[in-house]
Every structure is written in structure tokens, then in C-alpha cells.
Scaffold this active site. Structure first.
Site, short mmCIF file in Angstrom:
data_model
loop_
_atom_site.label_atom_id
_atom_site.label_comp_id
_atom_site.label_asym_id
_atom_site.label_seq_id
_atom_site.Cartn_x
_atom_site.Cartn_y
_atom_site.Cartn_z
N ASN A 48 41.10 40.77 44.36
CA ASN A 48 41.37 39.51 44.52
C ASN A 48 40.10 38.69 45.33
O ASN A 48 38.84 39.39 46.28
CB ASN A 48 43.04 38.82 45.19
N CYS A 106 36.18 36.76 55.59
CA CYS A 106 36.76 36.70 54.28
C CYS A 106 35.91 37.21 53.73
O CYS A 106 34.49 36.71 53.63
CB CYS A 106 37.49 34.75 53.45
#
Ligand code: ZN
Length: 501
Positions: free
Chosen positions: A70, A131
Site C-alpha cells: 500500500n 511510514c
């Protein structure tokens, strides 16, 4: 059977060790139709930034053989909307709410942490230093130990909430990074975030993700996550929250065994919304079936197994027919000297023991001679404090050689092995007589068999060794030669036996 599933991350108490991972559970309301959110150990909400973020251009998700890639890029409603629109819903539940915090600069992390600390119903912060799908902050911070230290210590000053740092697996060695986060005041560590990956369309030669690269999650990453949870929980004394590819209760039990105090279900939520509940129920069923009354017996079990195997390999754990100093007979004998004679192994084992007492502000380590001397020195070295030992003179435990225990000192008593706790008890008395405080007793091996010792004991390993009166010794009845430990005759070691098999 009553089973204790409660775990703690600093002062945050979870009724069970299963949470849902950030970015896979929205803001909770999306999953409320599927089950009662009160059943979860904790909810970690989708990553929040100061301002609303649109995220990355599509496509954002690619399916892979055992997971997904993702590159959402932290799309979220921003702090203000989160507080006004999302928190009122989440506050209805007794389940702790952990907010995942993201910034592009250190100032943004600080600002968000300050603001969120004022919001009623926020139980803890998870600082996302991992992230992989944003240009600034996130993983760029999380791969640099000094940056992790800096961000963590600045955020630590900005909040009194329990502080969890989420680390990235995209590093050569995660241990020093975890260590720096702990030193900077983190209360817990979440790992792992996604593994950086790429998907290409072979027909066009173009990337399959709008962001080009993405983060891999799901069952494919579980072995990586398990390895890192193990490495980190051996390194730090703060709790680790394990995540990465949990799709069934057994996966969660593996993470707990690797040393995680809690786990998070992530990508699995997309396939089965009620998966976290299945995992909770599965853990409960397993513990009930195995008659394990406390989840803590499972946590870190893997590390204890490794230690046990080391003792066998080094012939510290012997099997045979032994005459103990008490006059009783036994089929097993533990000889700590066999592991302590290897300085680097001794150092390694004692570092693990020292870890159990980190954060207790200990001033002094004392070991009863002989067995306690090496252990005391190695544990003290790890805690950065001084080590002394006591000696028995005319049957009485005392300090010699100018050693002193000062009044009010916080003292840790250590031993190589605790059997009846006799020597340790004498040292505990010695410490009390000096007006100092005994914080606890640490030992490489606890073979007291759960006997009431009169002090708090933490050991690397518990070993059950049955002992017999000579009259009723089953080994005597088998005509096995009786051996006094220390002599080398007639001893067959468990290691030798294992080799033969
Ligand atoms: Zn016997």
C-alpha cells in the site's frame, strides 16, 4: 478456570493483549457494526497529522501473493476534525484509544502530542517514525538512531501520556534504534511497520502504485516481524507491541513467545473484520487448554527456551543421580559455573538479568560468594553501578575487604541459582541491617519450585528439579550410581543423551 489476560504498557492497562493496528481500523466507527469494540485490548486509530491530508495519488493498493502493498500516504482528516468528529464516538468505549501521530518536522510531532494530551479519552500516543509512503518525517526519521532519540525525547517532554514509538523494519539493525528510543523515554515500541516494496506492470513497464514504492504487509512479513520483535525485546526493558501478518490466534501466540507484551492485528482486519476478536478468543482457548493461568507465562517464552537450550548445550544442566548438599537425591543438577566460565556468555546472560531491573534506580548489586560474585559484577556492569559480595565467616554472612552498604541505598541481591534461598535471605538481612533497601533478588536460575522465599525473585529461567529422600528415591531403586556433583564420574549429561538420540 480464571485466566489473567491483562497486560500493561507503562501505566496503560489493557484487558487483553490484542489491539488493532493503525491504518487498518479507520477511526473505530467503520468496524463498530461487526462487533463490540469494548472487547478489544486497545484501538490504535488511523495516523493523524496536524492538517487534513489527501494522501498519495491512486492506485494506492496492490495485492501480493501473501499480503498487500500500500501507498496510501497518511490520508486523514487532520487533528481538528479528529478531535471534533471522531473522538466523541471513540470516547463511548472503555477500550483505551491510542492515537498514531505523524509529522513532517519535529515541531509537528511536538505540537500534535501537546494538543492530543489535552483531549479527553486519548489513552496513549503512538509516534509513527516509520511510514514509508511520505516524503518527509516518518521512515526518514525512523531509520536514524539519533533522529529517533531526538524526536522521542522532544515528544517525551511534550506529553505525560504513555509514549509508544512505532519503528521501521527497513533498517540493517533495529536493536540500536530501539535502544535509543528507550533511552529517550519511550514507554513502549510498536514493530513492525510495513516493509518497503515495489510493484511493476510488466506489460507497460510502469509502476503499479501512484507513489511508485509502497509498504508490504500481511502474512508475507510475519517472519521478519517475529525476528525483529525477538531481537528488540532481548535488547530493551520496555514493552514491545508485535505486529505483522497476524491472521490467526497462533500467530499472536508466536509474537507473545518472541517477547511481545501485546500484539496488533493489521492487514487481517481487511479480510475479516472480526479477526481481532477471533484472536482474543483463540488465545483464551489455548491458555485454558494448556491450563496456563496467566498470559505472562507465554510472554518471552522463546527467549527462555533458548536460555534453557544453552544450559543443556554447555552441560550446566546435568542428568543422572545426584546427592545434594541437603542429603536428598535428585535426577537433575544445575551447575551454573559451566555457563559462567565462558565470559561472553556470562556477560550476555547477566545483561538479560540486569534488564529485568532497569528503571528500578538501583545503587548497588550484592552477591553472596562464590556463586554470586561473577553474576553481581556482570549485572552491575550493565546497570552502571558498583558490585560487592558477602562471605560467610564462621557460619555468618558478612562483608569483608572494606565493602560497605550505605544507608538508604537501593540494593539488588543476585545469585547464580536459588534453591531454598538460604544465602540470598542472609544477604537480604545484611542489607536491611545496614539501613538500605532491598529492591529484589535476581537469579540466573530459579529452582525453588515456587516456594515462599520472603522476597521478590526474578530469574532468567525457572527449572523444576524434583528431589527425593534416599529411602524413597526411584533412582536408587533403579540402581543408578549416585554421584556427588562436582566429581566427573558416572554423570551422563542431557546433552550427551540428546546427541545419542
Ligand atoms: Zn537416589
Amino acid at each position: 478456570m480464571i485466566i489473567n489476560l491483562t497486560v500493561k504498557i507503562a501505566r496503560l492497562e489493557l484487558k487483553n493483549p490484542v489491539m488493532v493496528a493503525s491504518g487498518t481500523f479507520g477511526y473505530g466507527e467503520e468496524y463498530a457494526p461487526f462487533f463490540d469494540l469494548n472487547r478489544l485490548g486497545a484501538i490504535v486509530v488511523k495516523g493523524i497529522t496536524l492538517k487534513t491530508r489527501a494522501g498519495n495519488p491512486p492506485p494506492r493498493i496492490v495485492e501480493t501473493p501473501a499480503g498487500m502493498l500500500n501507498a496510501v500516504g497518511l490520508q486523514n482528516c487532520g487533528l481538528e476534525k479528529f478531535v471534533t468528529d471522531k473522538m466523541p464516538f471513540l470516547r463511548q468505549f472503555e477500550t483505551p484509544i491510542i492515537v498514531n501521530v505523524n509529522g513532517e518536522t519535529i515541531d509537528e510531532y511536538i505540537k500534535l502530542s501537546e494538543e492530543l494530551s489535552q483531549v479527553e479519552g486519548v489513552s496513549a500516543l503512538e509516534i509513527n517514525l516509520s511510514c514509508p509512503n511520505v516524503k518527509a518525517g516518518g521512515m526518514a526519521f525512523g531509520v536514524d538512531p539519533d533522529m529517533v532519540y531526538l524526536v522521542t525525547s522532544m515528544v517525551r517532554r511534550a506529553t505525560r501520556l504513555p509514549l509508544i514509538i512505532k519503528l521501521s523494519p527497513n533498517v540493517t539493525d533495529i536493536k540500536p534504534i530501539a535502544q535509543r528510543a528507550e533511552e529517550a523515554g519511550a514507554d513502549g515500541l510498536s514493530l513492525i511497520n510495513t516493509v518497503l516494496g515495489l510493484a511493476i506492470d510488466h506489460k507497460t513497464g510502469q509502476p503499479q502504485l501512484g507513489n511508485i514504492t509502497g509498504g508490504l504487509s500481511g502474512p508475507a512479513v510475519k517472519p521478519i516481524a517475529l525476528r525483529m520483535v525477538w531481537e528488540v525485546s532481548e535488547q530493551v526493558s520496555i514493552p514491545v507491541i508485535g505486529m505483522g501478518g497476524i491472521t490467526k490466534p497462533e500467530d499472536a501466540l508466536e509474537f507473545l513467545a518472541a517477547g511481545a507484551s501485546a500484539v496488533a492485528v493489521g492487514t487481517g482486519n481487511f479480510i475479516k473484520p472480526e479477526l481481532a476478536i477471533e484472536v482474543i478468543e483463540g488465545i483464551k482457548d489455548y491458555l485454558a487448554k494448556e491450563k496456563i493461568a496467566d498470559i505472562h507465562e507465554i510472554i518471552g517464552r522463546f527467549s527462555r527456551e533458548i536460555t534453557y537450550q544453552t544450559f543443556i548445550d554447555r552441560e550446566a544442566l546435568l542428568e543422572g543421580h545426584f546427592l545434594l548438599s541437603s542429603g536428598r537425591h535428585s535426577g537433575r543438577y544445575f551447575q551454573a559455573a559451566m555457563v559462567l566460565q565462558d565470559p561472553s556468555l556470562a556477560s550476555n546472560l547477566c545483561a538479560k538479568l540486569a534488564k529485568k531491573f532497569k528503571g528500578e534506580q538501583i545503587d548497588l548489586v550484592i552477591g553472596p560468594a562464590m556463586g554470586g560474585v561473577i553474576v553481581a559484577h556482570e549485572v552491575a556492569k550493565n546497570l552502571g553501578i558498583r558490585a560487592i559480595f558477602s562471605e560467610r565467616v564462621s557460619g555468618k554472612m558478612q562483608l569483608r575487604r572494606g565493602f560497605r552498604i550505605n544507608p538508604q541505598e537501593r540494593v539488588l541481591v543476585v545469585e547464580d541459582v536459588i534453591t531454598t534461598g538460604g544465602s540470598a535471605k542472609e544477604v537480604v538481612d545484611l542489607v536491611k541491617q545496614a539501613g538500605a533497601e532491598v529492591i529484589g533478588v535476581g537469579s540466573l536460575v530459579d529452582r525453588s519450585g515456587g516456594m515462599e522465599l520472603g522476597f521478590q525473585l526474578k530469574a532468567l529461567l525457572k527449572i523444576e528439579i524434583e528431589t527425593y529422600e534416599p529411602d524413597s528415591c526411584p533412582l536408587c531403586q533403579k540402581d543408578l550410581p549416585l554421584v556427588k556433583p562436582g566429581s566427573r564420574t558416572a554423570i551422563s549429561t542431557l546433552a550427551e543423551r540428546l546427541k545419542r538420540e
